[in-house]
Design a protein around this motif. Structure first.
Motif, PDB file in Angstrom:
ATOM      1  N   VAL A  67      -1.441  -5.857  -2.183  1.00 28.18           N
ATOM      2  CA  VAL A  67      -2.392  -6.064  -3.287  1.00 28.18           C
ATOM      3  C   VAL A  67      -1.757  -5.696  -4.618  1.00 28.18           C
ATOM      4  O   VAL A  67      -1.907  -6.401  -5.629  1.00 28.18           O
ATOM      5  N   THR A  68      -1.009  -4.585  -4.622  1.00 28.71           N
ATOM      6  CA  THR A  68      -0.357  -4.154  -5.866  1.00 28.71           C
ATOM      7  C   THR A  68       0.711  -5.151  -6.295  1.00 28.71           C
ATOM      8  O   THR A  68       0.853  -5.456  -7.490  1.00 28.71           O
ATOM      9  N   GLN A  69       1.453  -5.692  -5.325  1.00 29.06           N
ATOM     10  CA  GLN A  69       2.488  -6.678  -5.647  1.00 29.06           C
ATOM     11  C   GLN A  69       1.872  -7.948  -6.216  1.00 29.06           C
ATOM     12  O   GLN A  69       2.424  -8.556  -7.144  1.00 29.06           O
ATOM     13  N   LEU A  70       0.725  -8.346  -5.691  1.00 29.29           N
ATOM     14  CA  LEU A  70       0.053  -9.536  -6.212  1.00 29.29           C
ATOM     15  C   LEU A  70      -0.440  -9.321  -7.634  1.00 29.29           C
ATOM     16  O   LEU A  70      -0.480 -10.257  -8.444  1.00 29.29           O
ATOM     17  N   SER A  71      -0.790  -8.070  -7.949  1.00 30.61           N
ATOM     18  CA  SER A  71      -1.266  -7.757  -9.305  1.00 30.61           C
ATOM     19  C   SER A  71      -0.123  -7.509 -10.271  1.00 30.61           C
ATOM     20  O   SER A  71      -0.254  -7.747 -11.471  1.00 30.61           O
ATOM     21  N   ASN A  72       0.996  -7.028  -9.732  1.00 33.33           N
ATOM     22  CA  ASN A  72       2.152  -6.716 -10.570  1.00 33.33           C
ATOM     23  C   ASN A  72       3.403  -7.144  -9.815  1.00 33.33           C
ATOM     24  O   ASN A  72       3.880  -6.431  -8.924  1.00 33.33           O
ATOM     25  N   THR A  73       3.932  -8.298 -10.139  1.00 35.11           N
ATOM     26  CA  THR A  73       5.038  -8.888  -9.379  1.00 35.11           C
ATOM     27  C   THR A  73       6.331  -8.083  -9.467  1.00 35.11           C
ATOM     28  O   THR A  73       7.250  -8.310  -8.676  1.00 35.11           O
ATOM     29  N   GLU A  74       6.422  -7.153 -10.395  1.00 33.67           N
ATOM     30  CA  GLU A  74       7.621  -6.327 -10.529  1.00 33.67           C
ATOM     31  C   GLU A  74       7.545  -5.063  -9.681  1.00 33.67           C
ATOM     32  O   GLU A  74       8.512  -4.315  -9.593  1.00 33.67           O
ATOM     33  N   PHE A  75       6.401  -4.838  -9.039  1.00 40.11           N
ATOM     34  CA  PHE A  75       6.202  -3.571  -8.311  1.00 40.11           C
ATOM     35  C   PHE A  75       7.198  -3.408  -7.166  1.00 40.11           C
ATOM     36  O   PHE A  75       7.787  -2.341  -6.990  1.00 40.11           O
ATOM     37  N   LEU A  76       7.389  -4.452  -6.365  1.00 45.50           N
ATOM     38  CA  LEU A  76       8.304  -4.363  -5.220  1.00 45.50           C
ATOM     39  C   LEU A  76       9.652  -5.011  -5.527  1.00 45.50           C
ATOM     40  O   LEU A  76      10.251  -5.673  -4.676  1.00 45.50           O
ATOM     41  N   LEU A 136       4.134   8.482   8.020  1.00 41.37           N
ATOM     42  CA  LEU A 136       3.324   7.399   7.441  1.00 41.37           C
ATOM     43  C   LEU A 136       2.342   7.947   6.407  1.00 41.37           C
ATOM     44  O   LEU A 136       2.132   7.349   5.348  1.00 41.37           O
ATOM     45  N   GLY A 137       1.737   9.098   6.736  1.00 45.76           N
ATOM     46  CA  GLY A 137       0.827   9.734   5.781  1.00 45.76           C
ATOM     47  C   GLY A 137       1.546  10.113   4.502  1.00 45.76           C
ATOM     48  O   GLY A 137       1.009   9.937   3.395  1.00 45.76           O
ATOM     49  N   ALA A 138       2.769  10.630   4.645  1.00 46.80           N
ATOM     50  CA  ALA A 138       3.558  11.000   3.467  1.00 46.80           C
ATOM     51  C   ALA A 138       3.889   9.774   2.630  1.00 46.80           C
ATOM     52  O   ALA A 138       3.803   9.793   1.398  1.00 46.80           O
ATOM     53  N   LEU A 139       4.267   8.690   3.294  1.00 47.83           N
ATOM     54  CA  LEU A 139       4.592   7.457   2.577  1.00 47.83           C
ATOM     55  C   LEU A 139       3.359   6.889   1.874  1.00 47.83           C
ATOM     56  O   LEU A 139       3.442   6.384   0.747  1.00 47.83           O
ATOM     57  N   LEU A 140       2.193   7.012   2.519  1.00 51.32           N
ATOM     58  CA  LEU A 140       0.958   6.526   1.918  1.00 51.32           C
ATOM     59  C   LEU A 140       0.616   7.308   0.652  1.00 51.32           C
ATOM     60  O   LEU A 140       0.308   6.720  -0.398  1.00 51.32           O
ATOM     61  N   LEU A 141       0.694   8.638   0.732  1.00 48.49           N
ATOM     62  CA  LEU A 141       0.332   9.463  -0.423  1.00 48.49           C
ATOM     63  C   LEU A 141       1.299   9.273  -1.591  1.00 48.49           C
ATOM     64  O   LEU A 141       0.885   9.211  -2.750  1.00 48.49           O
ATOM     65  N   THR A 142       2.596   9.187  -1.297  1.00 49.52           N
ATOM     66  CA  THR A 142       3.561   8.984  -2.386  1.00 49.52           C
ATOM     67  C   THR A 142       3.435   7.579  -2.975  1.00 49.52           C
ATOM     68  O   THR A 142       3.670   7.387  -4.168  1.00 49.52           O
ATOM     69  N   SER A 143       3.064   6.607  -2.136  1.00 47.41           N
ATOM     70  CA  SER A 143       2.880   5.240  -2.648  1.00 47.41           C
ATOM     71  C   SER A 143       1.694   5.168  -3.599  1.00 47.41           C
ATOM     72  O   SER A 143       1.720   4.418  -4.575  1.00 47.41           O
ATOM     73  N   ILE A 144       0.665   5.957  -3.316  1.00 45.35           N
ATOM     74  CA  ILE A 144      -0.500   5.988  -4.203  1.00 45.35           C
ATOM     75  C   ILE A 144      -0.082   6.411  -5.610  1.00 45.35           C
ATOM     76  O   ILE A 144      -0.580   5.888  -6.614  1.00 45.35           O
ATOM     77  N   ASN A 145       0.850   7.362  -5.690  1.00 43.38           N
ATOM     78  CA  ASN A 145       1.338   7.818  -6.992  1.00 43.38           C
ATOM     79  C   ASN A 145       1.978   6.686  -7.796  1.00 43.38           C
ATOM     80  O   ASN A 145       1.956   6.695  -9.034  1.00 43.38           O
ATOM     81  N   SER A 146       2.573   5.729  -7.099  1.00 45.19           N
ATOM     82  CA  SER A 146       3.211   4.600  -7.779  1.00 45.19           C
ATOM     83  C   SER A 146       2.255   3.436  -7.976  1.00 45.19           C
ATOM     84  O   SER A 146       2.362   2.694  -8.953  1.00 45.19           O
ATOM     85  N   VAL A 147       1.332   3.278  -7.024  1.00 47.78           N
ATOM     86  CA  VAL A 147       0.410   2.138  -7.074  1.00 47.78           C
ATOM     87  C   VAL A 147      -0.562   2.250  -8.244  1.00 47.78           C
ATOM     88  O   VAL A 147      -0.809   1.273  -8.961  1.00 47.78           O
ATOM     89  N   LEU A 148      -1.126   3.431  -8.453  1.00 43.32           N
ATOM     90  CA  LEU A 148      -2.146   3.579  -9.495  1.00 43.32           C
ATOM     91  C   LEU A 148      -1.629   3.205 -10.885  1.00 43.32           C
ATOM     92  O   LEU A 148      -2.275   2.427 -11.594  1.00 43.32           O
ATOM     93  N   PRO A 149      -0.469   3.732 -11.323  1.00 38.36           N
ATOM     94  CA  PRO A 149       0.042   3.318 -12.639  1.00 38.36           C
ATOM     95  C   PRO A 149       0.337   1.814 -12.704  1.00 38.36           C
ATOM     96  O   PRO A 149       0.125   1.181 -13.741  1.00 38.36           O
ATOM     97  N   ALA A 150       0.812   1.246 -11.578  1.00 38.38           N
ATOM     98  CA  ALA A 150       1.121  -0.187 -11.562  1.00 38.38           C
ATOM     99  C   ALA A 150      -0.139  -1.035 -11.715  1.00 38.38           C
ATOM    100  O   ALA A 150      -0.095  -2.153 -12.222  1.00 38.38           O
ATOM    101  N   LEU A 151      -1.274  -0.468 -11.272  1.00 46.70           N
ATOM    102  CA  LEU A 151      -2.554  -1.179 -11.401  1.00 46.70           C
ATOM    103  C   LEU A 151      -3.281  -0.818 -12.686  1.00 46.70           C
ATOM    104  O   LEU A 151      -4.407  -1.270 -12.915  1.00 46.70           O
TER     105      LEU A 151
END
Length: 351
Positions: A44-53, A290-305
């Motif tokens: 979802v984040t990549q679709l909203s911000n093509t530079e995210f990934l 997986l939980g660690a990856l999810l929580l750290t990804s949230i830190n990057s996803v929110l600013p990207a959105l």
């Protein structure tokens, strides 16, 4: 005429192994759910911000997750035994400074990492001794050592600060470079994760951790060396926190007396969100990762959105509460299923 009675097949209650298999299936489903949420969030984040990934974006995601994955792996081992280690943030901070201080004195990078791991293992040994021999609740013990280690760190470090320009270029380069988009730090974290996961599932001493978490009393009666297993769990947790400290130094090249503050809460959240039951005996280090990856990804996803990073802490807290609630609901349902199976078998036996 001789009549031969048909033998009645003796039915027994569900074995502990059957209950364990059912619980394992439930928590594997939890891990798959976490993985699905993570993938959906990234898509979802990549679709909203093509530079995210982009290549750099993927590399940053993996680098940010590395330290948390390492510490969550160690924390998961402790939580599986029905305990907890709240001192990991302080241990990470003091280990990072110890490694940096050693490097500033002209030491080699490999020796600096060993110093950090050894220091972390020493604090883990202290925690394990107090919990296993002192019979003091882990929450109380590790909360105390959290402040003790933090105090030692503050006295030792003072107002000093280690910066990247005082560290060897090779050490800093290891913290940033990698193979294509995969950093060396992430590869090291995956290697550690696989080793610990294999140990827990393939060695008797590793499986003892689950038995201890399921029922400490039953584990003791079964001849499991409870104190030894607790000591092992805490030493592993401390050593991985120390390793994460050394990698933190390589990643950021900056350490002071505040390094690691509050990190323990994020680690516990990652472990519980990843499906490791806080009541012990269930879950895996892979789920914690997986939980660690999810929580750290949230830190990057929110600013990207375009969402303020102020919400990160609140979201982590919400995820923790949801995970604990889900654990409780699943535990009640598993217990209900096992009771029904036992009742059905008793009815069949008396029929």
């Amino acid at each position: 005429m001789t009549v031969t009675a048909t033998p009645v097949r003796e039915e027994t209650a569900p074995s502990p192994a059957a209950g364990r298999r059912l619980i394992d299936k439930v928590f594997k489903a939890r891990e798959l759910a976490v993985a699905a949420v993570l993938v959906m969030m990234l898509v979802v984040t990549q679709l909203s911000n093509t530079e995210f990934l982009s290549s750099q974006g993927i590399k940053d995601l993996l680098l940010n997750a590395t330290m948390l994955v390492l510490v969550a792996t160690g924390q998961a081992v402790v939580v599986i035994t029905r305990n907890v280690d709240l001192s990991v943030g302080s241990v990470l901070g003091i280990s990072a400074f110890a490694a940096g201080n050693y490097l500033q004195g002209g030491g080699s990078p490999l020796a600096a990492v060993i110093v950090a791991v050894a220091l972390g293992a020493l604090f883990g040994l202290l925690n394990g001794a107090l919990v296993s021999f002192g019979k003091v609740p882990a929450l109380v013990v590790t909360l105390g050592t959290l402040y003790i280690v933090r105090g030692i760190d503050s006295i030792w470090v003072g107002s000093r600060q280690i910066t990247a320009d005082a560290l060897p270029d090779g050490f800093i380069g290891f913290g940033h470079n990698g193979i294509q988009v995969v950093p060396y730090l992430a590869l090291l974290a995956v290697a550690v994760l696989l080793v610990v996961g294999y140990y827990l599932r393939s060695y008797r001493s590793g499986r003892d951790m689950y038995a201890l978490g399921s029922s400490p009393e039953a584990a003791s009666l079964a001849g499991i060396p409870v104190r030894k297993r607790l000591m092992t769990a805490y030493v592993v947790c401390g050593a991985l926190a120390g390793l994460a400290g050394a990698l933190y130094l390589a990643r950021f090249g900056n350490v002071d007396s505040a390094t690691g503050n509050g990190y323990e809460l994020t680690v516990v959240s990652a472990v519980v969100v990843g499906g490791v039951a806080f009541t012990g005996g269930s879950g895996s280090v892979y789920g914690a990762a997986l939980g660690a990856l999810l929580l750290t990804s949230i830190n990057s996803v929110l600013p990207a959105l375009g969402v303020s990073s102020v919400w990160v802490t609140a979201i982590n807290g919400i995820l923790l509460l949801l995970a604990i609630a889900v654990d409780r609901i699943l535990a009640l349902r598993v217990a209900s299923v096992l009771r029904k199976q036992a009742a059905q078998m008793r009815s069949a036996r008396h029929a």
